[in-house]
Motif scaffolding. Structure first.
Motif, PDB file in Angstrom:
ATOM      1  N   ARG A 106       0.836  -1.217   0.000  1.00 11.69           N
ATOM      2  CA  ARG A 106       0.000   0.000   0.000  1.00 11.69           C
ATOM      3  C   ARG A 106       0.862   1.255   0.000  1.00 11.69           C
ATOM      4  NH1 ARG A 106      -2.664  -2.659   4.522  1.00 11.69           N
ATOM      5  NH2 ARG A 106      -4.319  -3.938   3.688  1.00 11.69           N
ATOM      6  N   LEU A 107       1.959   1.234   0.771  1.00 10.89           N
ATOM      7  CA  LEU A 107       2.861   2.387   0.826  1.00 10.89           C
ATOM      8  C   LEU A 107       3.514   2.631  -0.530  1.00 10.89           C
ATOM      9  CD1 LEU A 107       4.200   4.573   2.547  1.00 10.89           C
ATOM     10  CD2 LEU A 107       5.985   2.920   3.104  1.00 10.89           C
ATOM     11  N   GLU A 108       3.900   1.573  -1.212  1.00 12.35           N
ATOM     12  CA  GLU A 108       4.500   1.716  -2.542  1.00 12.35           C
ATOM     13  C   GLU A 108       3.508   2.359  -3.513  1.00 12.35           C
ATOM     14  OE1 GLU A 108       6.318  -1.085  -6.090  1.00 12.35           O
ATOM     15  OE2 GLU A 108       6.124  -1.903  -4.070  1.00 12.35           O
ATOM     16  N   ILE A 109       2.262   1.915  -3.462  1.00 11.59           N
ATOM     17  CA  ILE A 109       1.231   2.498  -4.322  1.00 11.59           C
ATOM     18  C   ILE A 109       1.006   3.967  -3.973  1.00 11.59           C
ATOM     19  CG2 ILE A 109      -1.241   2.428  -4.888  1.00 11.59           C
ATOM     20  CD1 ILE A 109      -1.019  -0.652  -4.524  1.00 11.59           C
ATOM     21  N   LEU A 110       0.967   4.263  -2.677  1.00  9.62           N
ATOM     22  CA  LEU A 110       0.774   5.641  -2.233  1.00  9.62           C
ATOM     23  C   LEU A 110       1.932   6.535  -2.685  1.00  9.62           C
ATOM     24  CD1 LEU A 110      -0.904   7.647  -0.565  1.00  9.62           C
ATOM     25  CD2 LEU A 110       0.448   6.966   1.408  1.00  9.62           C
ATOM     26  N   LEU A 111       3.155   6.043  -2.588  1.00  3.85           N
ATOM     27  CA  LEU A 111       4.321   6.825  -3.023  1.00  3.85           C
ATOM     28  C   LEU A 111       4.301   7.057  -4.536  1.00  3.85           C
ATOM     29  CD1 LEU A 111       7.141   5.347  -0.779  1.00  3.85           C
ATOM     30  CD2 LEU A 111       6.012   7.570  -0.580  1.00  3.85           C
ATOM     31  N   GLU A 112       3.836   6.079  -5.296  1.00  2.00           N
ATOM     32  CA  GLU A 112       3.720   6.273  -6.747  1.00  2.00           C
ATOM     33  C   GLU A 112       2.676   7.339  -7.062  1.00  2.00           C
ATOM     34  OE1 GLU A 112       3.086   2.612  -8.805  1.00  2.00           O
ATOM     35  OE2 GLU A 112       4.923   1.719  -7.990  1.00  2.00           O
ATOM     36  N   ILE A 113       1.577   7.347  -6.323  1.00  5.04           N
ATOM     37  CA  ILE A 113       0.552   8.377  -6.527  1.00  5.04           C
ATOM     38  C   ILE A 113       1.095   9.752  -6.194  1.00  5.04           C
ATOM     39  CG2 ILE A 113      -1.672   9.253  -5.663  1.00  5.04           C
ATOM     40  CD1 ILE A 113      -2.507   6.281  -5.363  1.00  5.04           C
ATOM     41  N   LEU A 114       1.811   9.864  -5.057  1.00  3.53           N
ATOM     42  CA  LEU A 114       2.401  11.150  -4.664  1.00  3.53           C
ATOM     43  C   LEU A 114       3.454  11.599  -5.675  1.00  3.53           C
ATOM     44  CD1 LEU A 114       2.729  10.706  -0.804  1.00  3.53           C
ATOM     45  CD2 LEU A 114       1.068  12.092  -2.062  1.00  3.53           C
ATOM     46  N   ALA A 115       4.224  10.657  -6.221  1.00  2.23           N
ATOM     47  CA  ALA A 115       5.221  11.008  -7.231  1.00  2.23           C
ATOM     48  C   ALA A 115       4.549  11.509  -8.503  1.00  2.23           C
ATOM     49  CB  ALA A 115       6.101   9.799  -7.536  1.00  2.23           C
ATOM     50  N   ALA A 116       3.410  10.924  -8.848  1.00  2.16           N
ATOM     51  CA  ALA A 116       2.671  11.376 -10.023  1.00  2.16           C
ATOM     52  C   ALA A 116       2.178  12.811  -9.823  1.00  2.16           C
ATOM     53  CB  ALA A 116       1.508  10.447 -10.319  1.00  2.16           C
ATOM     54  N   PHE A 117       1.718  13.136  -8.619  1.00  2.00           N
ATOM     55  CA  PHE A 117       1.305  14.514  -8.337  1.00  2.00           C
ATOM     56  C   PHE A 117       2.493  15.461  -8.349  1.00  2.00           C
ATOM     57  CE2 PHE A 117      -2.570  12.778  -6.065  1.00  2.00           C
ATOM     58  CZ  PHE A 117      -3.450  13.252  -7.016  1.00  2.00           C
ATOM     59  N   GLY A 118       3.656  14.974  -7.934  1.00  2.00           N
ATOM     60  CA  GLY A 118       4.856  15.805  -7.916  1.00  2.00           C
ATOM     61  C   GLY A 118       5.399  16.110  -9.298  1.00  2.00           C
TER      62      GLY A 118
END
Length: 78
Positions: A64-76
């Motif tokens: 879940r953390l990996e998915i969340l970090l990918e989402i945050l990276a996409a926003f970044g």
């Protein structure tokens, strides 16, 4: 002269790269980061409570953390 400086500073306050813009975005970043880690901790604890398997809860939490970090990276990237 003071009024001229205040007007000039007000025009540049929230433009990209200005100190005010950086302060504003850094504040939101801290809030988003705090919420993300709170969510991560809550999901691991909730999963552990529901299944009784701490190792499995941590493994699923890391996914879940990996998915969340990918989402945050996409926003970044924007």
């Amino acid at each position: 002269m003071r009024k001229l400086i205040q007007v000039r500073e007000a025009k540049h306050e929230l433009k990209h790269g200005s100190a005010g813009f950086i302060r504003t975005t850094s504040g939101w970043f801290v809030i988003v980061l705090w919420l993300a880690f709170s969510w991560f901790g809550a999901t691991v604890l909730g999963d552990w409570w529901a299944t009784g398997d701490l190792e499995g809860a941590i493994d699923r939490g890391l996914i879940r953390l990996e998915i969340l970090l990918e989402i945050l990276a996409a926003f970044g990237d924007d």
